[in-house]
Write an enzyme that holds these catalytic residues in place. Structure first.
Site, short mmCIF file in Angstrom:
data_model
loop_
_atom_site.label_atom_id
_atom_site.label_comp_id
_atom_site.label_asym_id
_atom_site.label_seq_id
_atom_site.Cartn_x
_atom_site.Cartn_y
_atom_site.Cartn_z
CD GLU A 46 30.19 45.78 45.66
OE1 GLU A 46 31.25 46.41 45.47
OE2 GLU A 46 29.76 45.51 46.79
CG ASP A 120 42.34 42.48 36.78
OD1 ASP A 120 42.77 43.31 35.95
OD2 ASP A 120 43.01 41.50 37.18
#
Length: 219
Positions: A46, A120
């Site tokens: 991840e 982001d």
């Protein structure tokens, strides 16, 4: 600040955290199964894992796989690290590094799945090369993934999602692409086992739709 420093100190000794200063940090590439997990189970990574909600959540569901959360924020990684240890999850590890350097830690074909969870979005045009689905990052992911390895993206950001789809459409090595702009109303929702990151829950509570896609790279 004291709390953060305490977490940093914990990370230095927590066995499921790999970070600079630990000997294995320099040698783990290509050796995750042998030198850390001591088994041959598939590796699932991840990226931008934050507090590791997805890493830990998937590790609970799939004990026959090894899960590695990657983030640069040590205080956030600490949360997932402690949770995994408290639950006795031996199939969880965390790597503290910049994702720009991810190729230093995984060998060609070493990873069976990659998850990119709520990165982001870097919405400014000048930040395009810093988006984690920019072609230069996708090339690194392609090298890490095994044959038939799967890449997953979850995001609330419409701009990042649309940008990613545009990038994928321009490539000739993308296979089996599926996507939805409303995961919870899609047939793919059950594949996520109700796991939500902190930010996902925040966006969901605000009424944001969650976008999801997955694909394979042609070899």
């Amino acid at each position: 600040m004291r709390k953060k420093l305490s977490r940093f100190q914990d990370n230095e000794v927590n066995p499921n955290v790999i970070q600079e200063g630990k000997p294995v940090f320099e040698t783990i590439k290509g050796n995750w199964q042998k030198d850390h997990f001591n088994n041959s189970k598939p590796l699932v990574v991840e990226l931008a894992c934050g507090r590791g909600e997805y890493t830990v959540g998937l590790a609970r569901v799939y004990p026959h796989k090894n899960f590695i959360g990657v983030d640069i924020k040590g205080a956030r990684i600490w949360v997932g690290s402690k949770q995994a240890m408290n639950e006795g999850l031996q199939n969880v590890a965390f790597l503290r590094t910049q994702i720009q350097m991810i190729d230093r830690f995984f060998a060609t074909g070493e990873v069976s799945e990659l998850w990119l969870t709520f990165p982001d979005p870097r919405p400014r045009d000048g930040d395009e090369k810093r988006r984690l689905t920019h072609p230069r990052f996708l090339d690194m992911y392609k090298d890490m993934l095994s044959k038939d390895g799967i890449f997953h993206l979850k995001t609330d950001s419409t701009s990042l999602f649309d940008y990613t789809l545009e990038v994928l459409e321009q490539r000739e090595d993308i296979l089996d692409l599926i996507y939805t702009k409303d995961l919870y109303q899609s047939p793919y929702n059950n594949d996520h086992h109700g796991i939500k990151t902190k930010y996902e829950q925040i966006f969901y509570d605000k009424g944001e739709s969650i976008k999801y896609l997955r694909f394979k790279f042609a070899t």
